[in-house]
Design an enzyme around this catalytic site. Structure first.
Site, PDB file in Angstrom:
ATOM      1  N   CYS A 119     -21.564  -0.037  18.776  1.00  0.00           N
ATOM      2  CA  CYS A 119     -21.246   1.000  17.794  1.00  0.00           C
ATOM      3  C   CYS A 119     -19.882   1.615  18.087  1.00  0.00           C
ATOM      4  CB  CYS A 119     -22.329   2.070  17.803  1.00  0.00           C
ATOM      5  SG  CYS A 119     -21.955   3.438  16.699  1.00  0.00           S
TER       6      CYS A 119
ATOM      7  N   CYS B 284     -19.617   5.373  17.525  1.00  0.00           N
ATOM      8  CA  CYS B 284     -20.282   6.214  18.540  1.00  0.00           C
ATOM      9  C   CYS B 284     -19.418   6.296  19.798  1.00  0.00           C
ATOM     10  CB  CYS B 284     -21.634   5.628  18.963  1.00  0.00           C
ATOM     11  SG  CYS B 284     -22.671   5.093  17.633  1.00  0.00           S
ATOM     12  N   ASP B 285     -18.859   5.158  20.201  1.00  0.00           N
ATOM     13  CA  ASP B 285     -18.258   5.071  21.545  1.00  0.00           C
ATOM     14  C   ASP B 285     -16.749   4.850  21.545  1.00  0.00           C
ATOM     15  OD1 ASP B 285     -20.831   5.290  22.556  1.00  0.00           O
ATOM     16  OD2 ASP B 285     -21.177   3.144  22.405  1.00  0.00           O
TER      17      ASP B 285
END
Ligand code: NDP
Length: 314
Positions: A137, A140-141
């Site tokens: 992701c 997300c990261d």
């Protein structure tokens, strides 16, 4: 433990689940929605959504899912946090166990809208560096890799989207593509080719990852199995998988019929599964389109199918 009963239980809180929630609430079926391990579904991990009708300026995935939820809540949809651990499909009403809160729900009909989860390559090093360089992701990261080198694996729309997002943060993005072309839409291909921060490595596969504690690089092979085959390393601190998804059906215990790739089979143009009163909508039952708008449309159809089933069977 609490016991609840509903005419329609919706499992999943992506576009399909919430749309089914809006329709079944408005039809007075007093539905209950179980929001699952990723409330809001996969769109909560995307950035800009530009192709959902009704948002002329685009919208972020998380904001769009907040809007879906607010609209469903407006019509009184009951939502429970948690995941379904098992379902007794032996007779109707079906008995559904929810792990969080220990709820048991007697459901006259069920709409399965559990979506799909990111696939991994299956090499050992992925698990070794998971959370320490390996991710599925980018939104997300990606933040952790500002001004670093990263790689995205895959050549579809998701991979292009992730690469474009990362290109705005990282100093360099490699796309590792196993074929000699991108499978993504022409529009996404063009955006990738125009971005100076992205280098596409065609005909390339990942053999292993390396790094002392955190990820430091990937060991790749080009033209595998041909006379031109050669191995090389790229220095990357982030390694993002974008190679497709696996439908989330494990909790069904084999009772609902699946196709050869694990997607729930639906009958003809309906959302009916092989079990009476059990319907499926969204990515869990759609190996082809997999769009937020097509999932929402299927959620609507599942709600109408459930309503019709209840009228015919009560
Ligand atoms: P896709 O199945 O379209 O693409 C998967 C990519 O990963 C392909 O390039 C495939 O290669 C590659 N791949 C698969 N397995 C491996 C492996 N083991 N090793 C290396 N590479 C691998 O998945 P997506 O998630 O990209 O897209 C799914 C659907 O969602 C599509 O319909 C897409 O159009 C849609 N989508 C739409 C978006 C939008 O409209 N904004 C955004 C994101 C997705 P190969 O081509 O060789 O099989």
């Amino acid at each position: 433990m609490s016991e609840l009963a509903t005419k329609c239980l919706i499992i999943g809180s992506g576009p399909a689940g919430y749309t089914a929630g809006i329709y079944t609430s408005r039809a007075n079926l007093n539905p209950i929605l179980i929001d699952g391990s990723q409330p809001g579904g996969q769109l909560t991990t995307t950035t800009e959504v530009e192709n959902f009708p009704g948002y002329p300026e685009g919208v972020t995935g998380p904001k769009m899912m907040e809007d879906f939820k607010a609209q469903a809540e407006r019509f009184g949809l009951m939502m429970l946090s948690g995941e379904v651990s098992s379902i007794d499909f032996s007779s109707r009403p079906y008995m559904v166990k929810v792990n969080n809160g220990g709820h048991v729900i007697a459901a006259d009909t069920i709409i399965i809208a559990t979506g799909a989860a990111a696939k991994y390559l299956g090499i050992d090093d992925e698990q070794k560096y998971l959370g320490m360089g390996v991710s599925a992701c980018a939104t997300c990261d990606g933040f952790f890799y500002r001004k670093r080198n990263v790689a995205v694996v895959g050549g579809g729309d998701t991979a292009c989207e992730e690469a474009l997002y990362l290109a705005g943060l990282a100093s360099k993005v490699y796309m590792i593509v196993r074929k000699d072309y991108l499978r993504a839409s022409k529009y996404m291909q063009q955006k990738v080719s125009e971005n100076p921060n992205i280098e596409v490595l065609y005909n390339t596969q990942t053999l292993s990852l390396f790094g002392t504690d955190l990820l430091e690089g990937a060991h790749l092979v080009k033209h595998k199995g041909t006379d031109e085959e050669y191995e090389f390393d790229i220095p990357v601190e982030g390694f993002f998988l974008a190679i497709g998804h696996t439908p989330n059906t494990a909790f069904l215990g084999g009772a609902v019929e699946l196709d050869e790739n694990g997607y729930i089979k639906t009958k003809g143009h309906s959302t009916e599964t092989n079990l009476p009163g059990v319907f499926a909508a969204g990515d869990v039952a759609d190996p082809v389109y997999q769009q937020a708008v097509s999932a929402a449309g299927m959620g609507c159809r599942a709600a109408l199918d459930a309503e019709r089933f209840l009228i015919e069977n009560e």
